[in-house]
Design a protein around this motif. Structure first.
Motif, PDB file in Angstrom:
ATOM      1  N   ARG A 234      -1.315   1.228  -5.070  1.00  0.00           N
ATOM      2  CA  ARG A 234      -1.053  -0.370  -4.770  1.00  0.00           C
ATOM      3  C   ARG A 234       0.146  -0.492  -5.892  1.00  0.00           C
ATOM      4  NH1 ARG A 234      -3.503  -2.845  -0.746  1.00  0.00           N
ATOM      5  NH2 ARG A 234      -5.726  -2.279  -0.804  1.00  0.00           N
ATOM      6  N   GLY A 235       1.111  -1.355  -5.311  1.00  0.00           N
ATOM      7  CA  GLY A 235       2.248  -1.793  -6.223  1.00  0.00           C
ATOM      8  C   GLY A 235       3.019  -2.928  -5.562  1.00  0.00           C
TER       9      GLY A 235
ATOM     10  N   LEU B 227       1.027  -1.230   0.111  1.00  0.00           N
ATOM     11  CA  LEU B 227       0.035   0.061   0.009  1.00  0.00           C
ATOM     12  C   LEU B 227       1.000   1.261  -0.111  1.00  0.00           C
ATOM     13  CD1 LEU B 227      -2.985   0.906   0.348  1.00  0.00           C
ATOM     14  CD2 LEU B 227      -2.567   1.085   2.613  1.00  0.00           C
ATOM     15  N   ILE B 228       0.667   2.129  -0.893  1.00  0.00           N
ATOM     16  CA  ILE B 228       1.424   3.264  -0.836  1.00  0.00           C
ATOM     17  C   ILE B 228       0.608   4.318  -0.531  1.00  0.00           C
ATOM     18  CG2 ILE B 228       2.491   5.217  -2.544  1.00  0.00           C
ATOM     19  CD1 ILE B 228       2.523   1.877  -4.105  1.00  0.00           C
ATOM     20  N   VAL B 229       0.977   5.353   0.475  1.00  0.00           N
ATOM     21  CA  VAL B 229       0.261   6.527   1.024  1.00  0.00           C
ATOM     22  C   VAL B 229       1.098   7.698   0.801  1.00  0.00           C
ATOM     23  CG1 VAL B 229      -0.866   7.545   2.914  1.00  0.00           C
ATOM     24  CG2 VAL B 229      -1.005   5.030   2.803  1.00  0.00           C
TER      25      VAL B 229
ATOM     26  N   THR C 217       5.350  13.438   1.077  1.00  0.00           N
ATOM     27  CA  THR C 217       5.773  12.263   1.737  1.00  0.00           C
ATOM     28  C   THR C 217       5.430  11.016   1.138  1.00  0.00           C
ATOM     29  OG1 THR C 217       6.193  13.245   3.764  1.00  0.00           O
ATOM     30  CG2 THR C 217       6.276  10.968   3.939  1.00  0.00           C
ATOM     31  N   TYR C 218       6.066  10.136   0.729  1.00  0.00           N
ATOM     32  CA  TYR C 218       5.590   8.802   0.175  1.00  0.00           C
ATOM     33  C   TYR C 218       6.014   7.663   1.242  1.00  0.00           C
ATOM     34  CZ  TYR C 218       5.117  10.824  -4.552  1.00  0.00           C
ATOM     35  OH  TYR C 218       4.619  11.676  -5.466  1.00  0.00           O
ATOM     36  N   ASN C 219       4.980   6.885   1.824  1.00  0.00           N
ATOM     37  CA  ASN C 219       5.294   5.747   2.530  1.00  0.00           C
ATOM     38  C   ASN C 219       4.732   4.652   1.891  1.00  0.00           C
ATOM     39  OD1 ASN C 219       6.195   6.601   5.192  1.00  0.00           O
ATOM     40  ND2 ASN C 219       4.637   8.047   4.881  1.00  0.00           N
ATOM     41  N   GLN C 220       5.539   3.331   1.816  1.00  0.00           N
ATOM     42  CA  GLN C 220       4.962   2.240   1.136  1.00  0.00           C
ATOM     43  C   GLN C 220       4.951   1.393   2.514  1.00  0.00           C
ATOM     44  OE1 GLN C 220       7.593  -0.825  -0.863  1.00  0.00           O
ATOM     45  NE2 GLN C 220       6.351   0.072  -2.594  1.00  0.00           N
ATOM     46  N   VAL C 221       3.692   0.527   2.538  1.00  0.00           N
ATOM     47  CA  VAL C 221       3.704  -0.374   3.809  1.00  0.00           C
ATOM     48  C   VAL C 221       2.929  -1.819   3.042  1.00  0.00           C
ATOM     49  CG1 VAL C 221       1.937  -0.906   5.686  1.00  0.00           C
ATOM     50  CG2 VAL C 221       2.509   1.501   5.101  1.00  0.00           C
ATOM     51  N   ALA C 222       4.013  -2.953   3.510  1.00  0.00           N
ATOM     52  CA  ALA C 222       3.764  -4.163   3.217  1.00  0.00           C
ATOM     53  C   ALA C 222       3.758  -4.817   4.439  1.00  0.00           C
ATOM     54  CB  ALA C 222       5.075  -4.538   2.351  1.00  0.00           C
ATOM     55  N   VAL C 223       2.561  -5.077   4.912  1.00  0.00           N
ATOM     56  CA  VAL C 223       2.309  -6.125   6.024  1.00  0.00           C
ATOM     57  C   VAL C 223       1.261  -6.903   6.004  1.00  0.00           C
ATOM     58  CG1 VAL C 223       3.302  -4.321   7.727  1.00  0.00           C
ATOM     59  CG2 VAL C 223       0.918  -4.409   7.291  1.00  0.00           C
ATOM     60  N   LYS C 224       1.100  -7.736   6.596  1.00  0.00           N
ATOM     61  CA  LYS C 224      -0.162  -8.817   6.412  1.00  0.00           C
ATOM     62  C   LYS C 224      -1.261  -7.958   6.551  1.00  0.00           C
ATOM     63  CE  LYS C 224      -2.047 -13.125   7.990  1.00  0.00           C
ATOM     64  NZ  LYS C 224      -1.872 -14.234   9.220  1.00  0.00           N
ATOM     65  N   GLY C 225      -2.137  -8.344   5.388  1.00  0.00           N
ATOM     66  CA  GLY C 225      -3.566  -7.598   5.617  1.00  0.00           C
ATOM     67  C   GLY C 225      -3.671  -6.314   4.760  1.00  0.00           C
ATOM     68  N   VAL C 226      -2.408  -5.989   4.302  1.00  0.00           N
ATOM     69  CA  VAL C 226      -2.533  -4.623   3.653  1.00  0.00           C
ATOM     70  C   VAL C 226      -3.360  -4.776   2.233  1.00  0.00           C
ATOM     71  CG1 VAL C 226      -0.350  -4.471   2.410  1.00  0.00           C
ATOM     72  CG2 VAL C 226      -1.363  -2.392   3.200  1.00  0.00           C
TER      73      VAL C 226
END
Length: 172
Positions: A156-157, A90-92, A125-134
């Motif tokens: 998404r990426g 997930l990219i925020v 600011t770009y944050n990429q989150v890669a955790v279970k459930g995302v």
């Protein structure tokens, strides 16, 4: 921004922001041991009129897919994002201007991060989150004072490659 440049920035920033993931007040200590997270940030202060204004939400790379977008807003808001594919990150991406702090939270996966916004400066600011459930759909909540103007893009990426956690010991 090219994918190679972004990957280099992600790797550089991930080292600096590693403690950020554990600092969230909604952090869940019962997370699966196989879950991984990666947060990356890149702040870009506006120094000239050629940079985008806060009214324009941040852009995603060509390889990333749009999951939600919010044009210029002040104060608190919540933005829903669509479901992704298994393995997606997930990219925020948040752009802000105005003196004050904002807090961005993806409550469904217990991730949050603060941002410091400056008067007279537009920063992204770009944050990429890669955790279970995302990969599931959800909501990103923003808490901000009325003095801060912000816009957001959620995407998404493919998760960025993580840096090796092995370290070398120096002998004395």
């Amino acid at each position: 921004m090219s994918r190679r440049t972004r990957a280099a920035l992600i790797l550089a920033c991930a080292t600096l922001l590693t403690p950020l993931n554990g600092c969230s007040s909604s952090h869940d200590d019962k997370a699966s041991p196989t879950s991984s997270s990666e947060s990356s940030a890149k702040a870009t202060p506006t120094a000239s009129s050629t940079m985008p204004a806060v009214q324009q939400p941040p852009e995603l790379d060509a390889s990333e897919r749009l999951a939600g977008r919010q044009k210029a807003t002040t104060g608190n808001a919540a933005l829903a994002f669509t479901q992704g594919k298994k393995g997606d990150a997930l990219i925020v991406a948040v752009r802000c201007q105005g003196a004050g702090k904002i807090k961005v939270a993806v409550r469904s996966v217990h991730i949050s991060f603060p941002l410091e916004c400056q008067a007279g400066e537009v920063s992204t600011t770009y944050n990429q989150v890669a955790v279970k459930g995302v990969e599931h759909g959800g909501v990103v909540s923003v808490e901000a004072s009325s003095a801060v103007h912000w816009s957001m893009t959620i995407g998404r990426g493919t998760p960025a490659e993580e840096e090796s956690s092995t370290s070398t010991a120096e002998s004395l």
